[in-house]
Design an enzyme around this catalytic site. Structure first.
Site, PDB file in Angstrom:
ATOM      1  CD  GLU A 287     -44.947   4.918  11.867  1.00 34.23           C
ATOM      2  OE1 GLU A 287     -44.259   5.903  11.507  1.00 34.23           O
ATOM      3  OE2 GLU A 287     -45.778   4.996  12.788  1.00 34.23           O
TER       4      GLU A 287
ATOM      5  NE  ARG B 245     -50.361   7.176  21.742  1.00 34.80           N
ATOM      6  CZ  ARG B 245     -49.874   8.255  21.114  1.00 34.80           C
ATOM      7  NH1 ARG B 245     -48.983   9.014  21.689  1.00 34.80           N
ATOM      8  NH2 ARG B 245     -50.301   8.579  19.905  1.00 34.80           N
TER       9      ARG B 245
ATOM     10  CG  ASP C 135     -51.961   2.090  10.647  1.00 32.27           C
ATOM     11  OD1 ASP C 135     -53.007   1.860  11.258  1.00 32.27           O
ATOM     12  OD2 ASP C 135     -51.301   3.130  10.807  1.00 32.27           O
TER      13      ASP C 135
ATOM     14  CB  THR D 127     -49.364  -1.223  16.878  1.00 37.16           C
ATOM     15  OG1 THR D 127     -49.099  -0.511  15.669  1.00 37.16           O
ATOM     16  CG2 THR D 127     -50.314  -0.419  17.752  1.00 37.16           C
TER      17      THR D 127
ATOM     18  CD  GLU E 275     -53.699   7.091  19.364  1.00 33.09           C
ATOM     19  OE1 GLU E 275     -52.623   6.720  19.874  1.00 33.09           O
ATOM     20  OE2 GLU E 275     -53.809   7.423  18.164  1.00 33.09           O
TER      21      GLU E 275
END
Ligand SMILES: *[C@@H]1O[C@H](CO)[C@@H](O)[C@H](O)[C@H]1NC(C)=O
Ligand SMILES: *[C@@H]1O[C@H](CO)[C@@H](O)[C@H](O)[C@H]1NC(C)=O
Ligand SMILES: *[C@@H]1O[C@H](CO)[C@@H](O)[C@H](O)[C@H]1NC(C)=O
Ligand SMILES: *[C@@H]1O[C@H](CO)[C@@H](O)[C@H](O)[C@H]1NC(C)=O
Length: 565
Positions: free
Chosen positions: A464, A178, A303, A552, A174
């Site tokens: 998404e 980010r 994903d 992503t 994460e």
């Protein structure tokens, strides 16, 4: 915008009504002193009547049906509203949404991880690095909010990333996507060297994650202690969605060790045994590098592992044959084994989940999986795979219908399809937990719905579908994708906007409005959802897909200038 005023006059009506406006009071006082006895009686009567009306109004506010929150109808007939028509107006409306969300964050949560957009509180649930601020940096830059960008950069340069909240262990993946991703792209846009320094600091404090016997990373790092938190396993999306960021860090710093550590993970997983070529079960055993369990998904936990195969190929200027092979193998297997068509609506295709140990297919389609059409469309162009583009269009249609068919126009976390046994698919037992909701107007329940909603009907401001709409528009030039994006944006404005920012919504089938807001705004709303909307209404050469690859978390990275550093 006019719509905001409507919402909030309704939402906050109770408070001003309880305290009569001073102008009315002073006017009554003046009349009182001037009036005779009969006049005074009339004033008293008038005042009593006003109090009664007020009481009734308050009673209705408190006990009455909670469905009076003004929101748009689920679909807005063309020409039936006065919403902006031109791309430029829509782009500015999205920019205004970003300004709104940012100013609430700035006022009540500046430097904290997240704003609580209903209570105006804040939290440090990611260890206190100021995740929302970092995630939002490049969106501010892209939208030309330069003063805001400058102020945020000044703050970031003072953050000490070698510390986190006491006792907190930082999630590796994460914070790579980010924070490392956000700082790297903000650096590439502004060329402010302090941002690269900070990116490198984040990259460095997270590097201990790779310190395992195989090199497959642990999922969490204790940055205060300078070491990773031991664990037996990590999911494949966590282990395999850090490569683009560390590769970019190597490119920008000239230190190849970051890329080397991240690449080793891919090499191990590439060699690992899989139940089907190209399909990777979600759990990785760290000590052996084996893929355990049989769960395979293009939704949560799987994903972005697949997404990064393609994106690294693009980032490397198509110089990494390994990634091309892995991507094509995965997409071929997904298309063959995991894509199904609704038995009630022949236009609706979806990607379900697989359980390879039980050879079971689960006809569940996650909102998270709605990044797949964007990935397929991008891959179809880069790798000349026209069939992928057709599938991308079909899946985008379904993702849009997940919004279009609910009463708020927002999408739930996932939907469940019904599938027939005669097509070799066993119905998911979980279906017992699913209830149908009236979504349309046709006579038969199943014909009408096409899919069912699961128990979790929340919309947490996820990006998404909008991401896919942006890519599909840029690849096909079909204007309907802009219309769909605009419809979704209007639903977000109507249902999730608060006086301070935007909030996740508990049940997308409920039009109860304010009571459904969960007082939470994830940083990806600013990093991704609003950025992709803005790019959807921007000229296609603004942050062109030929020059940039988006990580992503929607942080654009410049494609490498020359193949391989
Ligand atoms: C990993 O997989 C290999 C081959 O598939 C197997 O021989 C080995 O025992 C596995 N190791 C563990 C720890 O499961
Ligand atoms: C959205 O749903 C409505 C039914 O609620 C339908 O009439 C309309 O055609 C749908 N829009 C699109 C673009 O499919
Ligand atoms: C629904 O999903 C969201 C996002 O994953 C999660 O935050 C929330 O807690 C879930 N709600 C319920 C009731 O399970
Ligand atoms: C939160 O902040 C907004 C904007 O500053 C304000 O309008 C609203 O009343 C505040 N809400 C609460 C619960 O304090």
């Amino acid at each position: 915008m006019a719509a905001d005023d409507t919402i909030y006059s309704e939402c906050t009506a109770a408070e001003p009504l309880l305290a009569p406006r001073p102008t009315l009071g002073s006017r009554l006082k003046r009349r009182w002193y001037r009036a005779d006895r009969l006049g005074r009686a009339a004033i008293v009567l008038l005042a009593l009547m006003m109090c009664a009306a007020l009481a009734v109004r308050i009673l209705v506010e408190v006990t009455g049906p909670r469905d009076r929150w003004p929101g748009p109808p689920a679909t807005i007939p063309p020409g039936a509203d006065d919403s902006p028509e031109s791309d430029e107006e829509r782009r500015l409306a999205v920019r205004a949404a970003m300004k709104h969300a940012w100013s609430g964050y700035r006022k009540y949560a500046f430097g904290k991880d997240e704003l609580r957009p209903v209570s105006n509180g804040s939290n440090n649930k990611w260890g206190g690095w100021g995740v929302t601020l970092i995630d939002a940096l490049d969106t501010l830059h892209i939208m030309e909010l330069h003063a805001e960008f400058k102020e945020a950069v000044t703050h970031v340069t003072g953050v000490d990333f070698s510390k986190a909240t006491d006792g907190y262990t930082t999630p590796f993946f994460e914070m790579v996507i980010r924070c490392l991703g956000g700082l790297l792209s903000a650096y590439e846009m502004s060329l402010d060297p302090r941002l690269l320094e900070k990116a490198q600091q984040v990259g460095d404090v997270l590097m201990p994650a790779f310190g395992t016997s195989t090199g497959i990373p642990y999922p969490r790092v204790d940055v205060n202690a300078g070491r990773a938190v031991p664990s037996d396993r990590v999911c494949i999306a966590e282990a395999g969605t850090v490569q683009l960021e560390y590769w970019k860090l190597s490119e920008l710093t000239g230190d190849p060790s970051y890329h080397a550590a991240a690449q080793r993970v891919v090499d191990i997983l590439d060699r690992a045994h899989k139940p089907y070529p190209g399909l990777y079960p979600i759990w990785v055993d760290i000590a052996s590098g084996n893929l355990t369990s049989g769960q395979i998904t293009f939704g949560g936990m799987g994903d972005s592992w697949y997404e990064y195969m393609l994106k690294q190929y693009i980032y490397s200027r198509r110089s990494t044959a390994q990634y091309r092979r892995m991507y094509e193998e995965s997409i071929d297997a997904m298309t063959a084994r995991m894509v199904q068509r609704s038995i009630y609506d022949e236009n609706m295709y979806y990607v379900g989940d697989l359980d390879a140990t039980a050879t079971k297919f689960s006809p569940r389609f996650q909102h998270l999986t709605c990044f797949v059409p964007g990935m397929l469309a991008l891959g179809s162009r880069v790798l000349d795979r026209p069939a992928d583009l057709e599938l991308a269009k079909q899946l985008t249609y379904t993702c849009f219908q997940m919004y279009n068919l609910t009463s708020t126009g927002l999408s739930p976390e996932y939907v469940q399809f019904r599938d027939s046994k005669d097509r070799g698919i066993s119905p998911d037992e979980a279906e017992a937990d699913f209830t149908t909701v009236a979504l349309g107007a046709a006579s038969s329940k199943e014909e009408r719905d096409g899919f069912y909603l699961g128990p979790n009907r929340s919309y947490i401001l996820r990006p998404e579908t909008i991401e896919s709409l942006m890519v599909l528009y840029r690849v096909t030039g079909d204007l309907k994708y802009k219309e769909w994006g605009w419809q979704i944006f209007r639903a977000i404005e109507a249902w999730t906007k608060t006086p301070a920012a935007y909030s996740a919504y508990r049940d997308v089938t409920s039009t109860a409005g304010r009571s459904q807001l969960t007082d939470s705004m994830e940083s990806f709303f600013l990093a991704e959802t609003l950025k992709y909307l803005y790019l959807l209404f921007s000229p296609a050469d603004y942050y062109s897909l030929d020059e940039y690859v988006f990580n992503t978390e929607a942080h654009p990275f410049r494609i490498m200038r020359s193949p391989r550093p």
